[in-house]
Design a protein around this motif. Structure first.
Motif, PDB file in Angstrom:
ATOM      1  N   GLY A  37     -35.956  -2.396  27.042  1.00 27.77           N
ATOM      2  CA  GLY A  37     -35.303  -2.978  28.199  1.00 27.77           C
ATOM      3  C   GLY A  37     -34.177  -3.948  27.891  1.00 27.77           C
ATOM      4  N   LYS A  38     -33.908  -4.216  26.621  1.00 31.12           N
ATOM      5  CA  LYS A  38     -32.812  -5.124  26.260  1.00 31.12           C
ATOM      6  C   LYS A  38     -31.476  -4.391  26.370  1.00 31.12           C
ATOM      7  N   PRO A  39     -30.441  -5.086  26.872  1.00 34.42           N
ATOM      8  CA  PRO A  39     -29.113  -4.450  26.936  1.00 34.42           C
ATOM      9  C   PRO A  39     -28.628  -4.094  25.540  1.00 34.42           C
ATOM     10  N   PHE A  40     -28.090  -2.884  25.386  1.00 35.50           N
ATOM     11  CA  PHE A  40     -27.624  -2.416  24.088  1.00 35.50           C
ATOM     12  C   PHE A  40     -26.109  -2.311  24.040  1.00 35.50           C
ATOM     13  N   ASP A  41     -25.508  -1.726  25.058  1.00 33.48           N
ATOM     14  CA  ASP A  41     -24.069  -1.486  25.042  1.00 33.48           C
ATOM     15  C   ASP A  41     -23.598  -1.271  26.479  1.00 33.48           C
TER      16      ASP A  41
END
Length: 71
Positions: A37-41
């Motif tokens: 769930g962490k923003p990647f790009d």
């Protein structure tokens, strides 16, 4: 050949500063997340609507009228 660029031609009406500006734009983009769930790009940013508004760096007042295209 002259080059035109945006410049702050008058001081901010609120604080009388000439400290520059930042722009707010309405855009849409694709946000990519990792499996946890962490923003990647993010990518594919496109402008959605409206004109650019410019705000004083010192007091956050709208100074769009004080920023103009000059040679």
């Amino acid at each position: 050949m002259s080059v035109k660029s945006l410049k702050q031609v008058a001081p901010c009406p609120r604080c009388r500063g000439m400290g520059g500006w930042y722009e707010k734009r309405v855009c849409k983009y694709t946000q990519i997340f990792e499996a946890d769930g962490k923003p990647f790009d993010a990518g594919d940013m496109t402008r959605v609507r409206g004109g650019d508004r410019r705000y004083c760096n010192e007091c956050n007042r709208d100074i769009t009228e004080q920023v103009q295209m000059v040679e």
